[in-house]
Design a protein around this motif. Structure first.
Motif, PDB file in Angstrom:
ATOM      1  N   GLU A   1     -14.562   3.469  11.614  1.00 43.64           N
ATOM      2  CA  GLU A   1     -13.430   4.268  11.133  1.00 43.64           C
ATOM      3  C   GLU A   1     -13.594   4.701   9.681  1.00 43.64           C
ATOM      4  O   GLU A   1     -13.364   5.866   9.346  1.00 43.64           O
ATOM      5  CB  GLU A   1     -12.125   3.493  11.307  1.00 43.64           C
ATOM      6  CG  GLU A   1     -10.911   4.258  10.824  1.00 43.64           C
ATOM      7  CD  GLU A   1      -9.605   3.507  11.024  1.00 43.64           C
ATOM      8  OE1 GLU A   1      -8.586   4.017  10.523  1.00 43.64           O
ATOM      9  OE2 GLU A   1      -9.589   2.438  11.679  1.00 43.64           O
ATOM     10  N   GLY A   2     -13.988   3.813   8.812  1.00 42.57           N
ATOM     11  CA  GLY A   2     -14.133   4.155   7.394  1.00 42.57           C
ATOM     12  C   GLY A   2     -15.121   5.284   7.181  1.00 42.57           C
ATOM     13  O   GLY A   2     -14.836   6.243   6.449  1.00 42.57           O
ATOM     14  N   GLU A   3     -16.269   5.169   7.805  1.00 41.93           N
ATOM     15  CA  GLU A   3     -17.297   6.209   7.700  1.00 41.93           C
ATOM     16  C   GLU A   3     -16.786   7.545   8.236  1.00 41.93           C
ATOM     17  O   GLU A   3     -16.988   8.594   7.609  1.00 41.93           O
ATOM     18  CB  GLU A   3     -18.529   5.783   8.509  1.00 41.93           C
ATOM     19  CG  GLU A   3     -19.582   6.856   8.644  1.00 41.93           C
ATOM     20  CD  GLU A   3     -20.667   6.508   9.655  1.00 41.93           C
ATOM     21  OE1 GLU A   3     -21.470   7.421   9.940  1.00 41.93           O
ATOM     22  OE2 GLU A   3     -20.732   5.360  10.151  1.00 41.93           O
ATOM     23  N   LEU A   4     -16.104   7.502   9.386  1.00 43.04           N
ATOM     24  CA  LEU A   4     -15.633   8.740  10.015  1.00 43.04           C
ATOM     25  C   LEU A   4     -14.494   9.376   9.231  1.00 43.04           C
ATOM     26  O   LEU A   4     -14.426  10.600   9.109  1.00 43.04           O
ATOM     27  CB  LEU A   4     -15.238   8.463  11.470  1.00 43.04           C
ATOM     28  CG  LEU A   4     -16.409   7.995  12.351  1.00 43.04           C
ATOM     29  CD1 LEU A   4     -15.908   7.510  13.702  1.00 43.04           C
ATOM     30  CD2 LEU A   4     -17.437   9.104  12.505  1.00 43.04           C
ATOM     31  N   ARG A   5     -13.628   8.556   8.664  1.00 46.28           N
ATOM     32  CA  ARG A   5     -12.557   9.102   7.811  1.00 46.28           C
ATOM     33  C   ARG A   5     -13.155   9.747   6.556  1.00 46.28           C
ATOM     34  O   ARG A   5     -12.710  10.804   6.132  1.00 46.28           O
ATOM     35  CB  ARG A   5     -11.552   8.023   7.436  1.00 46.28           C
ATOM     36  CG  ARG A   5     -10.613   7.661   8.572  1.00 46.28           C
ATOM     37  CD  ARG A   5      -9.498   6.739   8.081  1.00 46.28           C
ATOM     38  NE  ARG A   5      -8.628   6.340   9.148  1.00 46.28           N
ATOM     39  CZ  ARG A   5      -7.572   7.028   9.565  1.00 46.28           C
ATOM     40  NH1 ARG A   5      -7.264   8.170   8.988  1.00 46.28           N
ATOM     41  NH2 ARG A   5      -6.815   6.583  10.545  1.00 46.28           N
ATOM     42  N   SER A   6     -14.156   9.120   5.990  1.00 48.19           N
ATOM     43  CA  SER A   6     -14.823   9.683   4.811  1.00 48.19           C
ATOM     44  C   SER A   6     -15.461  11.031   5.121  1.00 48.19           C
ATOM     45  O   SER A   6     -15.558  11.893   4.253  1.00 48.19           O
ATOM     46  CB  SER A   6     -15.901   8.734   4.289  1.00 48.19           C
ATOM     47  OG  SER A   6     -15.326   7.568   3.772  1.00 48.19           O
ATOM     48  N   ALA A   7     -15.889  11.199   6.375  1.00 45.63           N
ATOM     49  CA  ALA A   7     -16.516  12.453   6.796  1.00 45.63           C
ATOM     50  C   ALA A   7     -15.493  13.545   7.081  1.00 45.63           C
ATOM     51  O   ALA A   7     -15.873  14.695   7.300  1.00 45.63           O
ATOM     52  CB  ALA A   7     -17.377  12.212   8.033  1.00 45.63           C
ATOM     53  N   GLY A   8     -14.193  13.188   7.080  1.00 39.62           N
ATOM     54  CA  GLY A   8     -13.154  14.202   7.262  1.00 39.62           C
ATOM     55  C   GLY A   8     -12.316  14.087   8.519  1.00 39.62           C
ATOM     56  O   GLY A   8     -11.478  14.934   8.782  1.00 39.62           O
ATOM     57  N   ILE A   9     -12.519  13.035   9.306  1.00 38.11           N
ATOM     58  CA  ILE A   9     -11.723  12.853  10.516  1.00 38.11           C
ATOM     59  C   ILE A   9     -10.488  12.024  10.169  1.00 38.11           C
ATOM     60  O   ILE A   9     -10.610  10.894   9.703  1.00 38.11           O
ATOM     61  CB  ILE A   9     -12.540  12.166  11.634  1.00 38.11           C
ATOM     62  CG1 ILE A   9     -13.739  13.039  12.024  1.00 38.11           C
ATOM     63  CG2 ILE A   9     -11.658  11.873  12.836  1.00 38.11           C
ATOM     64  CD1 ILE A   9     -14.667  12.405  13.037  1.00 38.11           C
ATOM     65  N   LEU A  10      -9.306  12.592  10.406  1.00 38.19           N
ATOM     66  CA  LEU A  10      -8.060  11.881  10.141  1.00 38.19           C
ATOM     67  C   LEU A  10      -7.651  11.005  11.312  1.00 38.19           C
ATOM     68  O   LEU A  10      -7.141   9.904  11.123  1.00 38.19           O
ATOM     69  CB  LEU A  10      -6.930  12.874   9.837  1.00 38.19           C
ATOM     70  CG  LEU A  10      -7.093  13.724   8.582  1.00 38.19           C
ATOM     71  CD1 LEU A  10      -5.962  14.731   8.472  1.00 38.19           C
ATOM     72  CD2 LEU A  10      -7.164  12.839   7.349  1.00 38.19           C
TER      73      LEU A  10
END
Length: 96
Positions: A14-23
């Motif tokens: 989740e952290g990596e994906l949120r950093s990439a722009g996924i809310l």
């Protein structure tokens, strides 16, 4: 891989994906229904301030496939057309 394992793996990243722009990220389609599938259908809400390009989106899809260990079809929630959007929303399993 089954629904619960896919959701767990997505939550682990989740952290990596949120950093990439996924809310937010949800599983839908055959895997969400508990059926065998040949790919993972994911629906995402994106951070509009990141202004993701098509190249960024392709990179996210590739990264998600690496995470899932199988092909991924990443769909921006706002881009799904009716009646696909309604069906996807009804069967969606929220990862984060």
């Amino acid at each position: 891989m089954n629904r619960d394992k896919i959701i767990a793996v997505l939550r682990d990243h989740e952290g990596e994906l949120r950093s990439a722009g996924i809310l937010s990220l949800s599983l839908f389609g055959s895997m969400a229904r508990g059926e065998r599938g040949n790919d993972v259908d994911l629906m995402a809400e994106f951070d509009t301030s990141k202004r993701l390009t098509l190249t960024d989106m392709a990179g996210l899809e590739i990264r998600l496939a690496e995470i899932a260990g199988m092909p991924v079809d990443l769909a921006p929630a706002k881009m799904l057309k009716e009646p696909v959007r309604t069906k996807a929303a009804r069967e969606a399993v929220l990862a984060f």
